[in-house]
Design a protein around this motif. Structure first.
Motif, PDB file in Angstrom:
ATOM      1  N   MET A 128       0.829  -1.206   0.000  1.00 48.89           N
ATOM      2  CA  MET A 128       0.000   0.000   0.000  1.00 48.89           C
ATOM      3  C   MET A 128       0.869   1.265   0.000  1.00 48.89           C
ATOM      4  SD  MET A 128      -2.844   1.492  -0.129  1.00 48.89           S
ATOM      5  CE  MET A 128      -3.988   0.132   0.051  1.00 48.89           C
ATOM      6  N   LEU A 129       1.935   1.254   0.790  1.00 48.14           N
ATOM      7  CA  LEU A 129       2.844   2.395   0.834  1.00 48.14           C
ATOM      8  C   LEU A 129       3.479   2.623  -0.532  1.00 48.14           C
ATOM      9  CD1 LEU A 129       4.263   4.563   2.537  1.00 48.14           C
ATOM     10  CD2 LEU A 129       5.986   2.856   3.149  1.00 48.14           C
ATOM     11  N   LEU A 130       3.875   1.542  -1.190  1.00 52.29           N
ATOM     12  CA  LEU A 130       4.495   1.652  -2.513  1.00 52.29           C
ATOM     13  C   LEU A 130       3.526   2.245  -3.533  1.00 52.29           C
ATOM     14  CD1 LEU A 130       6.887   1.063  -4.390  1.00 52.29           C
ATOM     15  CD2 LEU A 130       5.954  -1.247  -4.713  1.00 52.29           C
ATOM     16  N   LEU A 131       2.284   1.747  -3.550  1.00 51.47           N
ATOM     17  CA  LEU A 131       1.285   2.259  -4.498  1.00 51.47           C
ATOM     18  C   LEU A 131       0.959   3.725  -4.226  1.00 51.47           C
ATOM     19  CD1 LEU A 131      -1.192  -0.767  -4.723  1.00 51.47           C
ATOM     20  CD2 LEU A 131       0.387   0.026  -6.488  1.00 51.47           C
ATOM     21  N   CYS A 132       0.853   4.090  -2.965  1.00 51.40           N
ATOM     22  CA  CYS A 132       0.544   5.479  -2.616  1.00 51.40           C
ATOM     23  C   CYS A 132       1.691   6.417  -2.983  1.00 51.40           C
ATOM     24  CB  CYS A 132       0.209   5.589  -1.133  1.00 51.40           C
ATOM     25  SG  CYS A 132      -1.391   4.882  -0.702  1.00 51.40           S
ATOM     26  N   LEU A 133       2.921   5.938  -2.794  1.00 48.54           N
ATOM     27  CA  LEU A 133       4.073   6.766  -3.173  1.00 48.54           C
ATOM     28  C   LEU A 133       4.116   6.956  -4.690  1.00 48.54           C
ATOM     29  CD1 LEU A 133       6.861   5.388  -0.787  1.00 48.54           C
ATOM     30  CD2 LEU A 133       5.795   7.653  -0.717  1.00 48.54           C
ATOM     31  N   VAL A 134       3.796   5.891  -5.433  1.00 43.38           N
ATOM     32  CA  VAL A 134       3.729   6.020  -6.888  1.00 43.38           C
ATOM     33  C   VAL A 134       2.667   7.049  -7.263  1.00 43.38           C
ATOM     34  CG1 VAL A 134       3.109   4.824  -9.020  1.00 43.38           C
ATOM     35  CG2 VAL A 134       4.614   3.706  -7.356  1.00 43.38           C
ATOM     36  N   TYR A 135       1.539   7.021  -6.566  1.00 39.46           N
ATOM     37  CA  TYR A 135       0.457   7.985  -6.808  1.00 39.46           C
ATOM     38  C   TYR A 135       0.940   9.406  -6.503  1.00 39.46           C
ATOM     39  CZ  TYR A 135      -4.420   9.581  -6.939  1.00 39.46           C
ATOM     40  OH  TYR A 135      -5.595  10.215  -7.264  1.00 39.46           O
ATOM     41  N   MET A 136       1.677   9.550  -5.413  1.00 39.73           N
ATOM     42  CA  MET A 136       2.230  10.863  -5.063  1.00 39.73           C
ATOM     43  C   MET A 136       3.173  11.372  -6.153  1.00 39.73           C
ATOM     44  SD  MET A 136       3.143  10.917  -1.006  1.00 39.73           S
ATOM     45  CE  MET A 136       1.880  11.115   0.241  1.00 39.73           C
ATOM     46  N   PHE A 137       4.058  10.470  -6.600  1.00 36.26           N
ATOM     47  CA  PHE A 137       5.015  10.865  -7.622  1.00 36.26           C
ATOM     48  C   PHE A 137       4.317  11.226  -8.929  1.00 36.26           C
ATOM     49  CE2 PHE A 137       8.203   8.504  -5.032  1.00 36.26           C
ATOM     50  CZ  PHE A 137       9.127   9.529  -4.903  1.00 36.26           C
ATOM     51  N   SER A 138       3.177  10.594  -9.191  1.00 38.55           N
ATOM     52  CA  SER A 138       2.437  10.933 -10.416  1.00 38.55           C
ATOM     53  C   SER A 138       1.875  12.349 -10.355  1.00 38.55           C
ATOM     54  CB  SER A 138       1.300   9.929 -10.639  1.00 38.55           C
ATOM     55  OG  SER A 138       0.287  10.083  -9.674  1.00 38.55           O
ATOM     56  N   LEU A 139       1.621  12.847  -9.138  1.00 34.99           N
ATOM     57  CA  LEU A 139       1.127  14.219  -8.968  1.00 34.99           C
ATOM     58  C   LEU A 139       2.272  15.215  -8.958  1.00 34.99           C
ATOM     59  CD1 LEU A 139      -1.593  13.604  -6.210  1.00 34.99           C
ATOM     60  CD2 LEU A 139      -1.954  13.907  -8.667  1.00 34.99           C
ATOM     61  N   SER A 140       3.365  14.862  -8.240  1.00 33.65           N
ATOM     62  CA  SER A 140       4.528  15.765  -8.166  1.00 33.65           C
ATOM     63  C   SER A 140       5.743  14.957  -7.736  1.00 33.65           C
ATOM     64  CB  SER A 140       4.275  16.902  -7.167  1.00 33.65           C
ATOM     65  OG  SER A 140       5.466  17.646  -6.972  1.00 33.65           O
ATOM     66  N   ILE A 141       6.735  14.915  -8.624  1.00 31.56           N
ATOM     67  CA  ILE A 141       7.937  14.130  -8.317  1.00 31.56           C
ATOM     68  C   ILE A 141       8.693  14.712  -7.137  1.00 31.56           C
ATOM     69  CG2 ILE A 141      10.188  13.406  -9.195  1.00 31.56           C
ATOM     70  CD1 ILE A 141       8.967  13.199 -11.956  1.00 31.56           C
ATOM     71  N   TYR A 142       8.882  16.035  -7.118  1.00 27.85           N
ATOM     72  CA  TYR A 142       9.677  16.676  -6.063  1.00 27.85           C
ATOM     73  C   TYR A 142       8.980  16.599  -4.712  1.00 27.85           C
ATOM     74  CZ  TYR A 142      12.403  18.461  -9.981  1.00 27.85           C
ATOM     75  OH  TYR A 142      13.167  18.547 -11.106  1.00 27.85           O
ATOM     76  N   ALA A 143       7.666  16.813  -4.721  1.00 27.50           N
ATOM     77  CA  ALA A 143       6.927  16.687  -3.465  1.00 27.50           C
ATOM     78  C   ALA A 143       6.964  15.249  -2.963  1.00 27.50           C
ATOM     79  CB  ALA A 143       5.478  17.137  -3.661  1.00 27.50           C
TER      80      ALA A 143
END
Length: 539
Positions: A128-143
């Motif tokens: 779940m953490l991995l999928l959510c981080l991928v989702y975060m990176f899809s919105l903003s790589i730097y954030a």
């Protein structure tokens, strides 16, 4: 010993992966609705949302059933393995390390009833953490990188603290091991403690209470650190939320339109992060318990398995010979004591009395005779053939040891109820009024020491083996029954064909023996054939 196989990991992944993807679907739908994404119709999302919840719930029900089956299989299978290990352990090993190790290893083992559950939560949380981080990176790589860095820093602090706690957890387990020693002393030495106030006071105030005080302080500190460090998951979340709200937008690392989405994602992964952090406490305890269990298995290494040998009541026994048998204790405390060059011949139907002072080697010899100790040198022959397995000899012997024990259940092949031989033996041993009926529970209760030995002798006779080994059997009998044992029972057993080897100090009844063998300083110093017409009191 306690390891999860690749097959089991794949099994857990097989169930964890669909559940994680569906849970991520719930997060995705929530984010789309909150962000007002026009590409998705709300009616479609609503139906999908509720269907995913129902399907995820049903999947978890099935998964938890399989998980519990697997978990309890691991626990109870390893409990059985521990008992097998104990029952294969040599007596001298058990005497060296003590019985308290057995109690603590069972307690350590119970820890692992949670192992599959913990591993499953770990896998779910990581996915779940991995999928959510991928989702975060899809919105903003730097954030996404910034949030990931904060999570890693908080996790690193936690892991460092947890690693330092392993030593304290191991010390706490050692305190508990000593505690079980004191419990054993209280239970088995209760009468002495009640009579001797000095023993009672010293056990309580100089040993048990300091042990419990130190264990309490250490246990409190360990759990306080665990509790304090677990708060990182809560306040670390506040810190990351603060970074999303006030830091990242100010540095143009995250656009304000995505702030809400990041907060939702962060709130959604709070559970997985908390799980990963909080489970380090359990993993630390697992690590300590697993190390102790492995040390236990190493120390109680047991023996090579002997084939099961079914010796019937008609088993052939004609003679037993000890040729130059020697033995020396392995532990340094008793290195000076040894049995040396024991030469002895025992013929079928003989009554042999073993005598000697304390520390003369009588008990050690009995332990070798019954196969509890392994001789270091020499040879044992049975019926003039070299003994290939001590199990063969053990199958011919029914012993009653000086520290006899009446088992709580019947583990033997005979039944007591409606057993005419058992009823006759109760009368023979003058126990028919003490044991009111032939039900198992009547025969397996608290007896006086003398009565307990009579019951043990009854059980030994029901085994119908040709050799009786009796270690100080008559020492706890009243004068009437001691005389009855030597003058009535011993001749009766001899007439029935039993070979009797008895450790005794009752020189008034030496004339009932065929031979008297005296031990001194680990050697046989005399082996005398008894003439019944003479009064034998040479020792």
């Amino acid at each position: 010993m306690l390891k999860i196989s690749i097959k089991n990991i794949l099994f857990l992944l097989l169930f964890a992966l669909p559940n994680t993807i569906l849970s991520f679907g719930i997060l995705f739908i929530i984010n789309q609705v909150i962000s007002g994404n026009k590409n998705y119709e709300e009616s479609y999302l609503g139906w999908s949302f509720f269907l995913i919840i129902v399907f995820t719930y049903l999947l978890n029900i099935i998964f938890q059933k399989k998980l519990n089956q697997h978990s309890y299989y691991i626990l109870y299978q390893n409990e059985k393995n521990i008992f097998k290990k104990i029952l294969k352990t040599r007596l001298i090993t058990l005497e060296k390390y003590g019985t308290q190790r057995f109690y603590t290893v069972i307690e350590d083992l119970r820890m692992f009833s949670r192992l599959p559950e913990v591993i499953t939560h770990t896998i779910n949380s990581l996915l779940m953490l991995l999928l959510c981080l991928v989702y975060m990176f899809s919105l903003s790589i730097y954030a996404g990188l910034s949030i990931l860095a904060l999570i890693v820093c908080i996790g690193a602090v936690y892991f460092i603290v947890m690693t330092t706690m392993k030593g304290d957890v191991a010390i706490l387990r050692k305190f508990n091991e000593h505690y079980y020693n004191y419990v054993n002393d209280v239970v088995k030495g209760f009468k002495n403690l009640k009579v001797n106030a000095t023993l009672s006071q010293n056990l309580l105030y100089q040993n048990l209470m300091p042990n419990r005080d130190q264990a309490k302080e250490l246990d409190y500190n360990i759990n306080y650190v665990f509790l304090s460090i677990n708060l990182i998951s809560q306040y670390g979340l506040y810190l990351i939320i603060g970074a999303i709200l006030f830091v990242l937008p100010n540095f143009n690392l995250l656009v304000k339109e995505d702030v809400i989405s990041y907060i939702v994602i962060l709130l959604f992964i709070t559970g997985p992060i908390s799980n990963l952090i909080n489970m380090q406490n359990i993993y630390t305890r697992f690590s300590v318990a697993n190390k102790r269990i492995n040390n236990f298995l190493k120390d109680f290494s047991g023996e090579k398995d002997d084939d099961r040998i079914d010796v019937t009541k008609d088993a052939d026994f004609e003679s037993l010979n000890f040729k130059n048998i020697s033995f020396q204790y392995e532990n340094t405390v008793e290195q000076s004591f040894a049995l040396s060059n024991i030469n002895l011949n025992i013929q079928k139907g003989e009554v042999i009395f073993i005598v000697g002072g304390n520390g003369s080697g009588k008990s050690t010899f009995i332990n070798i005779l019954t196969g509890l100790y392994d001789h270091k040198e020499g040879e044992i022959t049975l019926n003039d053939e070299r003994l290939q397995s001590k199990k063969v000899l053990q199958g011919l012997i029914s012993p009653v040891f000086t520290d006899n024990y009446v088992f709580s259940h019947n583990y033997d092949h005979y039944q007591l109820e409606n057993n005419k031989k058992y009823e006759s033996l109760l009368e023979l041993m003058e126990m028919q009024k003490v044991v009111s009926n032939t039900k198992e529970e009547s025969a397996r209760r608290n007896f006086s020491k003398g009565q307990s030995k009579r019951m043990s002798l009854i059980f030994a006779l029901l085994e119908e083996r040709p050799v009786l080994v009796l270690d100080e059997w008559a020492a706890d009998q009243d004068p009437h029954f001691r005389k009855y044992f030597y003058e009535v029972l011993v001749p009766k057993f001899k007439k029935e064909g039993k070979t009797i080897i008895a450790v005794t100090h009752d020189d008034a009844y030496f004339k009932q023996a065929d031979r008297i063998i005296k031990f001194d300083y680990g050697k046989i110093v005399s082996d005398i054939k008894v003439c019944p017409e003479l009064n034998v009191s040479l020792f």
